[in-house]
Design an enzyme around this catalytic site. Sequence first.
Site, short mmCIF file in Angstrom:
data_model
loop_
_atom_site.label_atom_id
_atom_site.label_comp_id
_atom_site.label_asym_id
_atom_site.label_seq_id
_atom_site.Cartn_x
_atom_site.Cartn_y
_atom_site.Cartn_z
N CYS A 247 0.82 -1.23 0.00
CA CYS A 247 0.00 0.00 0.00
C CYS A 247 0.85 1.26 0.00
O CYS A 247 0.32 2.36 -0.19
CB CYS A 247 -0.94 -0.01 1.18
SG CYS A 247 -1.93 -1.51 1.27
N HIS B 103 -3.61 6.93 2.40
CA HIS B 103 -4.03 5.61 1.94
C HIS B 103 -5.41 5.29 2.53
O HIS B 103 -5.65 5.55 3.72
CB HIS B 103 -3.00 4.57 2.37
CG HIS B 103 -3.43 3.17 2.12
ND1 HIS B 103 -3.92 2.76 0.91
CD2 HIS B 103 -3.49 2.07 2.94
CE1 HIS B 103 -4.24 1.48 0.98
NE2 HIS B 103 -4.00 1.04 2.20
N ASN C 70 -10.21 -0.48 0.08
CA ASN C 70 -8.75 -0.35 0.11
C ASN C 70 -8.17 -0.93 -1.19
O ASN C 70 -8.36 -2.12 -1.47
CB ASN C 70 -8.25 -1.13 1.34
CG ASN C 70 -6.74 -1.14 1.48
OD1 ASN C 70 -6.01 -0.81 0.54
ND2 ASN C 70 -6.28 -1.53 2.64
N1 COA Z 1 -18.79 -9.32 8.90
C1 COA Z 1 -19.27 -9.67 10.11
N2 COA Z 1 -18.50 -10.04 11.13
C2 COA Z 1 -17.18 -10.08 10.93
C3 COA Z 1 -16.61 -9.74 9.67
C4 COA Z 1 -17.46 -9.36 8.65
N3 COA Z 1 -17.03 -9.02 7.42
N4 COA Z 1 -15.28 -9.88 9.77
C5 COA Z 1 -15.00 -10.28 11.02
N5 COA Z 1 -16.16 -10.40 11.72
C6 COA Z 1 -16.32 -10.80 13.10
C7 COA Z 1 -15.18 -11.66 13.61
O1 COA Z 1 -15.39 -13.00 13.27
C8 COA Z 1 -15.25 -11.40 15.09
O2 COA Z 1 -16.26 -12.22 15.62
P1 COA Z 1 -16.07 -12.93 17.04
O3 COA Z 1 -15.85 -11.82 18.03
O4 COA Z 1 -17.33 -13.67 17.20
O5 COA Z 1 -14.86 -13.79 16.88
C9 COA Z 1 -15.74 -9.96 15.20
O6 COA Z 1 -16.29 -9.64 13.92
C10 COA Z 1 -14.65 -8.96 15.56
O7 COA Z 1 -13.57 -9.17 14.74
P2 COA Z 1 -12.27 -8.31 14.91
O8 COA Z 1 -11.26 -8.77 13.94
O9 COA Z 1 -11.87 -8.27 16.37
O10 COA Z 1 -12.83 -6.86 14.55
P3 COA Z 1 -12.13 -5.46 14.64
O11 COA Z 1 -12.96 -4.57 15.46
O12 COA Z 1 -10.67 -5.55 14.95
O13 COA Z 1 -12.23 -4.96 13.13
C11 COA Z 1 -10.92 -4.70 11.15
C12 COA Z 1 -11.60 -5.68 12.12
C13 COA Z 1 -10.23 -5.52 10.10
C14 COA Z 1 -12.00 -3.82 10.51
C15 COA Z 1 -9.92 -3.80 11.93
O14 COA Z 1 -9.09 -4.60 12.73
C16 COA Z 1 -9.08 -2.98 11.00
O15 COA Z 1 -9.58 -2.13 10.33
N6 COA Z 1 -7.73 -3.20 10.98
C17 COA Z 1 -6.90 -2.53 10.03
C18 COA Z 1 -6.91 -3.31 8.74
C19 COA Z 1 -6.35 -2.55 7.59
O16 COA Z 1 -6.56 -1.39 7.46
N7 COA Z 1 -5.62 -3.26 6.74
C20 COA Z 1 -5.05 -2.75 5.55
C21 COA Z 1 -3.89 -1.92 5.86
S1 COA Z 1 -3.09 -1.46 4.42
#
Ligand code: COA
Length: 320
Positions: free
Chosen positions: A111, A247, A277
């Site tokens: 990215c 980004h 993204n």
């Molecule tokens: N729809 C519904 N539920 C979902 C899901 C989706 N698309 N994806 C994950 N979940 C669920 C998980 O299974 C988890 O369930 P559980 O608690 O029963 O196990 C719950 O949602 C929470 O998941 P978690 O991974 O803890 O969520 P989060 O609050 O950390 O959010 C992201 C996840 C990915 C949105 C967040 O961590 C994020 O934005 N990180 C940065 C990622 C990024 O920007 N990457 C690219 C960088 S270049």
Amino acid sequence: MTARIIGTGSCLPIKEVSNFDLEKIMDTTDEWIKSRTGIEKRHIAVEETTTSMAIEAAKRALENAGVGAEELDLIVVGTVSADRHFPSTACEIQSTLGADKAVAFDINAACSGFLFGLSIANAYFASGCFKKALVIGAETLSKMMDWNDRSTCVLFGDGAGAAIVEAADTGIVSMVQGSDGARGGVLSCYNRPVNNPFVTNDTALDYTSMTGQEVYKFAVRTVPEAILKVLKEGNVNPDEVKYFVLHQANIRIIEAVAKRLNQPMEKFPTNLQKCGNISAASVPILLDEVNRIGMINKGDKVVLAGFGAGLTWGAALLDW
Ligand code: COA
């Protein structure tokens, strides 16, 4: 001599896929995706490829700059999703555009790819080697997703963005880049496994995997630090910056950066709501949108920042 952006272009696939469309094919909801990321829809390639979108974005950038392909000395493409291992996307673009004298190659900085490409052009200009470059970020991330993994596939989209850059007295004021390979495991995708007559290997093709919260923590700490560093080096106060073009990974990351810099969200244009993204393509696509609707004028201070797999990050302060 520094690098000045004199034209931009972008290209998105025709097909739009909303969160509601995803609800129909996996266990997710619009509410979950929107509340955690800000993303409402993304463009997904059907007919398009990384190369075809990059070529279209490049043509639009050349037209926007009023530059002919034959003037280009350098073509750098940031991508993690090239159509072929070789020849490079950049060489295919060179051939299609007829940029006969250009040196062309791809880079992989995920990215941060567009920012790293810009810094390569800048370094070539500073050394006096080249005068005009085409820097592109182009991705078809949809082919690298496990569409059974709802925690990653809902976040990403496809597209390409390009900029024509020329050697000038003003343009990039300051630039920082960084890499932390030791933490690379938090966002990765394996290539082909070793496979030859001397090895038995039945490893399946790998897809993108991510430890979302670790990537989030990395971004909200590193991006403001990088931006503050380029501003300090450029002797510019955050208040003097017209726009921060970041980004487009997650609205919550952008809000956290705005808060840390004590700047209003109005100074952070976004398109992640409709694009998701798009890795290396996010920054140049958003820059093209901002440029084409006349939001930035000559002399404005603009900050670009990218971050992602590697881990890698980069920021640039531009005197537009
Ligand atoms: N729809 C519904 N539920 C979902 C899901 C989706 N698309 N994806 C994950 N979940 C669920 C998980 O299974 C988890 O369930 P559980 O608690 O029963 O196990 C719950 O949602 C929470 O998941 P978690 O991974 O803890 O969520 P989060 O609050 O950390 O959010 C992201 C996840 C990915 C949105 C967040 O961590 C994020 O934005 N990180 C940065 C990622 C990024 O920007 N990457 C690219 C960088 S270049």
